[in-house]
Design a protein around this motif. Structure first.
Motif, PDB file in Angstrom:
ATOM      1  N   VAL A  77      -4.563 -18.176   7.626  1.00 39.48           N
ATOM      2  CA  VAL A  77      -5.339 -18.341   6.414  1.00 39.48           C
ATOM      3  C   VAL A  77      -6.363 -17.301   6.455  1.00 39.48           C
ATOM      4  N   ILE A  78      -6.532 -16.445   5.464  1.00 37.22           N
ATOM      5  CA  ILE A  78      -7.703 -15.450   5.491  1.00 37.22           C
ATOM      6  C   ILE A  78      -8.209 -15.396   4.100  1.00 37.22           C
ATOM      7  N   ASP A  79      -9.542 -15.688   3.986  1.00 34.82           N
ATOM      8  CA  ASP A  79     -10.305 -15.802   2.713  1.00 34.82           C
ATOM      9  C   ASP A  79      -9.558 -16.667   1.757  1.00 34.82           C
ATOM     10  N   GLY A  80      -8.901 -17.644   2.179  1.00 35.81           N
ATOM     11  CA  GLY A  80      -8.182 -18.867   1.443  1.00 35.81           C
ATOM     12  C   GLY A  80      -6.848 -18.300   1.001  1.00 35.81           C
ATOM     13  N   GLU A  81      -6.322 -17.283   1.495  1.00 34.78           N
ATOM     14  CA  GLU A  81      -4.997 -17.187   1.209  1.00 34.78           C
ATOM     15  C   GLU A  81      -4.059 -17.124   2.443  1.00 34.78           C
ATOM     16  N   PRO A  82      -2.837 -17.687   2.472  1.00 33.90           N
ATOM     17  CA  PRO A  82      -2.084 -17.935   3.582  1.00 33.90           C
ATOM     18  C   PRO A  82      -1.131 -16.589   3.615  1.00 33.90           C
ATOM     19  N   TYR A  83      -0.747 -16.168   5.091  1.00 36.02           N
ATOM     20  CA  TYR A  83       0.003 -15.041   5.456  1.00 36.02           C
ATOM     21  C   TYR A  83       0.693 -15.550   6.337  1.00 36.02           C
ATOM     22  N   TRP A  84       2.028 -14.662   5.890  1.00 35.87           N
ATOM     23  CA  TRP A  84       2.976 -14.574   7.228  1.00 35.87           C
ATOM     24  C   TRP A  84       3.400 -13.147   7.550  1.00 35.87           C
ATOM     25  N   ASP A  85       4.246 -12.998   8.413  1.00 38.09           N
ATOM     26  CA  ASP A  85       4.610 -11.855   9.032  1.00 38.09           C
ATOM     27  C   ASP A  85       4.712 -10.715   8.206  1.00 38.09           C
ATOM     28  N   GLY A  86       4.090  -9.410   8.592  1.00 40.14           N
ATOM     29  CA  GLY A  86       4.119  -8.068   7.763  1.00 40.14           C
ATOM     30  C   GLY A  86       5.597  -7.687   7.775  1.00 40.14           C
ATOM     31  N   GLY A  87       6.285  -8.222   8.581  1.00 41.59           N
ATOM     32  CA  GLY A  87       7.565  -7.364   8.477  1.00 41.59           C
ATOM     33  C   GLY A  87       8.714  -7.711   7.180  1.00 41.59           C
ATOM     34  N   TYR A  88       7.990  -8.768   6.723  1.00 38.97           N
ATOM     35  CA  TYR A  88       8.786  -9.238   5.291  1.00 38.97           C
ATOM     36  C   TYR A  88       8.329  -8.285   4.038  1.00 38.97           C
ATOM     37  N   SER A  89       7.419  -7.402   4.355  1.00 39.76           N
ATOM     38  CA  SER A  89       6.938  -6.690   2.988  1.00 39.76           C
ATOM     39  C   SER A  89       6.540  -5.255   3.461  1.00 39.76           C
ATOM     40  N   GLY A  90       6.490  -4.936   4.892  1.00 39.82           N
ATOM     41  CA  GLY A  90       6.378  -3.451   5.200  1.00 39.82           C
ATOM     42  C   GLY A  90       6.558  -3.429   6.546  1.00 39.82           C
ATOM     43  N   ASN A  91       7.538  -2.929   7.065  1.00 37.14           N
ATOM     44  CA  ASN A  91       8.001  -3.037   8.444  1.00 37.14           C
ATOM     45  C   ASN A  91       8.916  -1.480   8.693  1.00 37.14           C
ATOM     46  N   PRO A  92       7.601  -0.616   9.067  1.00 36.17           N
ATOM     47  CA  PRO A  92       6.269  -0.602   9.031  1.00 36.17           C
ATOM     48  C   PRO A  92       6.030  -0.016   7.419  1.00 36.17           C
ATOM     49  N   PRO A  93       4.739  -0.231   7.046  1.00 34.03           N
ATOM     50  CA  PRO A  93       4.337   0.260   5.886  1.00 34.03           C
ATOM     51  C   PRO A  93       4.136   1.552   5.989  1.00 34.03           C
ATOM     52  N   LEU A  94       4.560   2.513   4.983  1.00 36.34           N
ATOM     53  CA  LEU A  94       4.746   3.905   5.017  1.00 36.34           C
ATOM     54  C   LEU A  94       3.384   4.654   3.942  1.00 36.34           C
ATOM     55  N   TRP A  95       3.470   3.702   2.839  1.00 37.60           N
ATOM     56  CA  TRP A  95       2.703   4.152   1.474  1.00 37.60           C
ATOM     57  C   TRP A  95       1.065   4.462   1.816  1.00 37.60           C
ATOM     58  N   PRO A  96       0.668   3.684   2.818  1.00 36.06           N
ATOM     59  CA  PRO A  96      -0.655   3.935   3.013  1.00 36.06           C
ATOM     60  C   PRO A  96      -1.101   5.228   3.831  1.00 36.06           C
ATOM     61  N   LEU A  97       0.029   5.743   4.520  1.00 31.75           N
ATOM     62  CA  LEU A  97      -0.106   6.772   5.436  1.00 31.75           C
ATOM     63  C   LEU A  97       0.054   7.952   4.509  1.00 31.75           C
ATOM     64  N   PHE A  98       1.015   8.127   3.361  1.00 31.16           N
ATOM     65  CA  PHE A  98       0.980   9.050   2.396  1.00 31.16           C
ATOM     66  C   PHE A  98      -0.090   9.134   1.366  1.00 31.16           C
ATOM     67  N   TYR A  99      -0.815   8.185   1.112  1.00 32.51           N
ATOM     68  CA  TYR A  99      -1.789   8.041  -0.073  1.00 32.51           C
ATOM     69  C   TYR A  99      -3.223   8.173   0.675  1.00 32.51           C
ATOM     70  N   GLU A 100      -3.257   7.698   1.797  1.00 33.73           N
ATOM     71  CA  GLU A 100      -4.658   7.489   2.224  1.00 33.73           C
ATOM     72  C   GLU A 100      -5.007   8.416   3.570  1.00 33.73           C
ATOM     73  N   THR A 101      -4.102   9.227   4.013  1.00 34.58           N
ATOM     74  CA  THR A 101      -4.697  10.273   4.976  1.00 34.58           C
ATOM     75  C   THR A 101      -4.064  11.574   4.473  1.00 34.58           C
ATOM     76  N   ASP A 102      -4.657  12.673   5.092  1.00 33.24           N
ATOM     77  CA  ASP A 102      -4.252  14.233   4.676  1.00 33.24           C
ATOM     78  C   ASP A 102      -3.171  14.521   5.635  1.00 33.24           C
ATOM     79  N   CYS A 103      -2.644  13.855   6.442  1.00 31.91           N
ATOM     80  CA  CYS A 103      -1.565  14.438   7.128  1.00 31.91           C
ATOM     81  C   CYS A 103      -0.242  14.090   6.641  1.00 31.91           C
ATOM     82  N   CYS A 104       0.657  15.103   6.659  1.00 32.67           N
ATOM     83  CA  CYS A 104       2.099  14.906   5.783  1.00 32.67           C
ATOM     84  C   CYS A 104       3.184  14.791   7.025  1.00 32.67           C
TER      85      CYS A 104
END
Length: 341
Positions: A185-212
């Motif tokens: 529980v973080i800031d009142g929200e419950p969380y489970w393993d990140g693998g269910y939604s992004g294993n691994p997440p790619l989009w932050p690397l695409f949108y938030e870095t300048d490396c291709c």
């Protein structure tokens, strides 16, 4: 420019098989020709990312290698800083029962909710992580951008925690398997393993870095020969498919955008062509059954580390020249679809 080739790293989770990614990171850190721009990860991948980033702050590449080794030594069942053997033994015994060649009903009868068998939510990994990583220093220091994935239990949506907010709780949220641990529980929200939604997440690397260039360190096999027939084999295959689903979806989207750019439908000045690479898709981990993801013996972790290091060195020997120029990952083959005409 420092003359180094710049890469992002996307680290899959997969229990103790994350030690394979440890070996990959060792090889990348040893290669002075590479600069790490951003790292995303889920579950064990998130732990590898955060421990490596902390080591880089303390003592550069050598510090990162040393801290990764200390972390995995602490995870080992034989003991180490922060490991509470009786608790770990109980969890491992429970999961061995789940993977034993018995009926699903028998396995379910032996299992128990973490709210019942672990009411105080004891997690030795949290202590190991907190002992190694100075999170305040991590948040305030410069280095590779960090993206830690978790899954919001209430909404079912993926959440990305970034370097400037990271605490041990955020990383543990990314590694919270619901059958073993209570929801984080973080800031009142419950969380489970990140693998269910992004294993691994790619989009932050695409949108938030300048490396291709993004190197995906893959642990979970996408394809397997044959059809599982026993209840346990069926359950194992379902888990593999589930934990790869988000990765395949992101690869499909990246492939679609790449084809539109190449065909001139999208303006390449506005839309970025990502160059994708993969270490771990050569089938070397396929021979390890899913049950070994809960094997935390030191000898087994070392075996996986060596396998990961050798795989990364072999990949770099063959593909280093392609970094910055073209993708080496056959996305069409990975998605098992015909290439675009």
């Amino acid at each position: 420019m420092n003359g180094k080739k710049r890469v992002n790293l996307a680290l899959q989770g997969g229990g103790s098989h994350g030690a394979f990614a440890w070996g990959v990171l060792e090889a990348i850190l040893e290669d002075e020709r590479l600069e790490i721009v951003g790292v995303s990860g889920a579950s064990a991948g998130a732990m590898n990312a955060v421990v490596m980033a902390s080591g880089l702050i303390d003592d550069g590449r050598e510090g990162a290698r040393e801290k990764l080794a200390k972390f995995w030594r602490g995870v080992a069942l034989e003991g180490g800083p922060g490991v509470t053997i009786p608790v770990v033994d109980a969890w491992i015994s429970m999961w061995k029962a789940l993977f034993a060649p018995a009926s699903v009903a028998d396995a379910a009868a032996q299992a128990s909710s973490p709210y019942a068998f672990n009411p105080f939510d004891i997690n030795p990994l949290r202590d190991t992580l907190a002992a190694l990583v100075d999170f305040e220093k991590l948040r305030e220091s410069y280095g590779p951008k960090l993206f830690v994935a978790a899954t919001n239990v209430r909404t079912g949506k993926g959440e990305i925690f970034r370097r400037d907010v990271l605490t041990p709780e955020h990383v543990m949220a990314s590694a919270t398997l619901p059958h073993l641990f209570q929801a984080a529980v973080i800031d009142g929200e419950p969380y489970w393993d990140g693998g269910y939604s992004g294993n691994p997440p790619l989009w932050p690397l695409f949108y938030e870095t300048d490396c291709c260039d993004t190197i995906i360190v893959q642990i979970n096999p996408i394809a397997r020969e044959g059809v599982p027939e026993t209840p346990i084999a069926i359950s194992n295959r379902i888990d593999e498919i589930t934990f790869n689903a988000s990765l395949l979806a992101e690869l499909r989207a990246a492939d679609f955008v790449a084809r539109l750019i190449e065909e001139g439908v999208l303006n390449s000045d506005r839309y970025r062509l990502e160059r994708l690479h993969r270490i771990g898709g050569d089938g070397k981990l396929d021979n390890f059954p899913p049950s070994t993801k809960f094997n935390i013996s030191w000898s087994f972790l070392q075996q996986l580390r060596d396998l990961g290091r050798d795989s990364a060195r072999t990949w770099l020997d063959r593909n280093f020249a392609a970094i910055g120029k073209r993708s080496t990952l056959d996305v069409a083959g990975t998605l098992q679809k015909p290439a675009a005409e």
